[in-house]
Design an enzyme around this catalytic site. Structure first.
Site, PDB file in Angstrom:
ATOM      1  N   ASP A   1       0.838  -1.206   0.000  1.00  0.00           N
ATOM      2  CA  ASP A   1       0.000   0.000   0.000  1.00  0.00           C
ATOM      3  C   ASP A   1       0.872   1.255   0.000  1.00  0.00           C
ATOM      4  O   ASP A   1       1.975   1.251   0.559  1.00  0.00           O
ATOM      5  CB  ASP A   1      -0.913  -0.024   1.243  1.00  0.00           C
ATOM      6  CG  ASP A   1      -2.081   0.947   1.122  1.00  0.00           C
ATOM      7  OD1 ASP A   1      -2.313   1.489   0.022  1.00  0.00           O
ATOM      8  OD2 ASP A   1      -2.767   1.166   2.134  1.00  0.00           O
TER       9      ASP A   1
ATOM     10  N   ASN B   1     -10.296  -3.780  -5.904  1.00  0.00           N
ATOM     11  CA  ASN B   1      -9.506  -2.802  -6.683  1.00  0.00           C
ATOM     12  C   ASN B   1     -10.104  -2.550  -8.072  1.00  0.00           C
ATOM     13  O   ASN B   1      -9.758  -1.565  -8.728  1.00  0.00           O
ATOM     14  CB  ASN B   1      -8.040  -3.225  -6.803  1.00  0.00           C
ATOM     15  CG  ASN B   1      -7.254  -3.055  -5.518  1.00  0.00           C
ATOM     16  OD1 ASN B   1      -6.310  -3.787  -5.251  1.00  0.00           O
ATOM     17  ND2 ASN B   1      -7.635  -2.071  -4.704  1.00  0.00           N
TER      18      ASN B   1
END
Ligand code: FPP
Length: 240
Positions: free
Chosen positions: A17, A65
């Site tokens: 991330d 996502n």
């Protein structure tokens, strides 16, 4: 860094991330953050598996996502295909086996083909395993395992145990010992839910493109200092 006097995990999982913020802070497009993340990732995998750690799982694309812009999703999918095609040679040289965890639908044919070829080309390697979690969700993995079990005529549901259940997951891997999340958030975001039951959690503000070997070493030092009891009591320590 030498790991000689440290406890070394068998299976490390990383929630990748902070690529987007890394790029934005440099006045670059988010795509450039993913590119930098991908370059870092390959180096990191080789480092981790050279340190006596046998398995590394990486959350590179979650089922959620797909909610991102088409431009970002397309960029990431092309990045996966191009990087995977180029890195097979390196993983073979380092004797690393590549596995994938995730749902095929709605990945494009080219992505699925590249993934399958990479698994096939590295299947005989035994110097460590990298498990790319792509179009992955922890809930989906458990549901997909249940569906596979239901379809398997050889299974006796009455005697189903944890070891057998594990075999129906996307990959039959050992439990995660250490889960790392880069980029400052402190949550597990639907990653490897079945496998992290007793994992130690390590959160760092460092964005993934900057999460280098030194940063990884810090996580191992921290892990090594943790007292893992797996629900029991460490009598030896308590009585001394
Ligand atoms: C999350 O950070 C990251 C991703 C959704 C993509 C991760 C992908 C890579 C590192 C490339 C991997 C490449 C290969 C070949 C496996 P974010 O972009 O959401 O960052 P942000 O939270 O700062 O926006």
């Amino acid at each position: 860094m030498k790991y000689e006097n440290l406890k070394v995990p068998n299976h490390v999982a990383i929630i990748v991330d902070g690529n987007g913020r890394w790029a934005t802070e440099r006045g670059l497009s988010r795509s450039m953050g993913h590119k930098a993340g991908a370059e870092n990732l390959e180096k990191l995998v080789c480092y981790v598996l050279s340190k006596g750690i046998k398995y590394i799982s990486l959350y590179v694309f979650s089922t959620d996502n797909f909610k991102r812009s088409k431009e970002e999703v397309d960029y990431l999918m092309n990045l996966f295909v191009n990087k995977f095609k180029r890195s097979v040679k390196k993983y073979n040289k380092k004797n690393i086996k590549v596995l994938f965890s995730g749902r095929e639908k709605p990945l494009k044919e080219e992505v699925i083909k590249t993934i399958k070829k990479m698994e096939e080309d590295t299947k005989n390697n035994n110097g460590g395993v990298v498990n790319f979690c792509l179009n992955y969700g922890g809930h989906s993995e458990i549901i997909d395992a249940c569906i596979k079990i239901k379809k398997d005529p050889s299974i006796n549901i009455e005697t189903l145990d944890e070891k057998t259940f594990n075999k129906y997951l996307y990959q039959d891997l050992p439990q995660v010992d250490l889960m790392i999340r880069t980029g400052g958030e402190r949550r597990v975001s639907n990653f490897l839910l079945w496998q992290i039951s007793y994992a130690e959690l390590y959160f760092t503000k460092t964005y993934f493109p900057d999460f280098n070997e030194d940063e990884f070493d810090k996580a191992i030092v921290e892990y090594s200092s943790r007292d893992r009891r797996f629900g029991g009591i460490n009598y030896e320590k308590k009585n001394n």
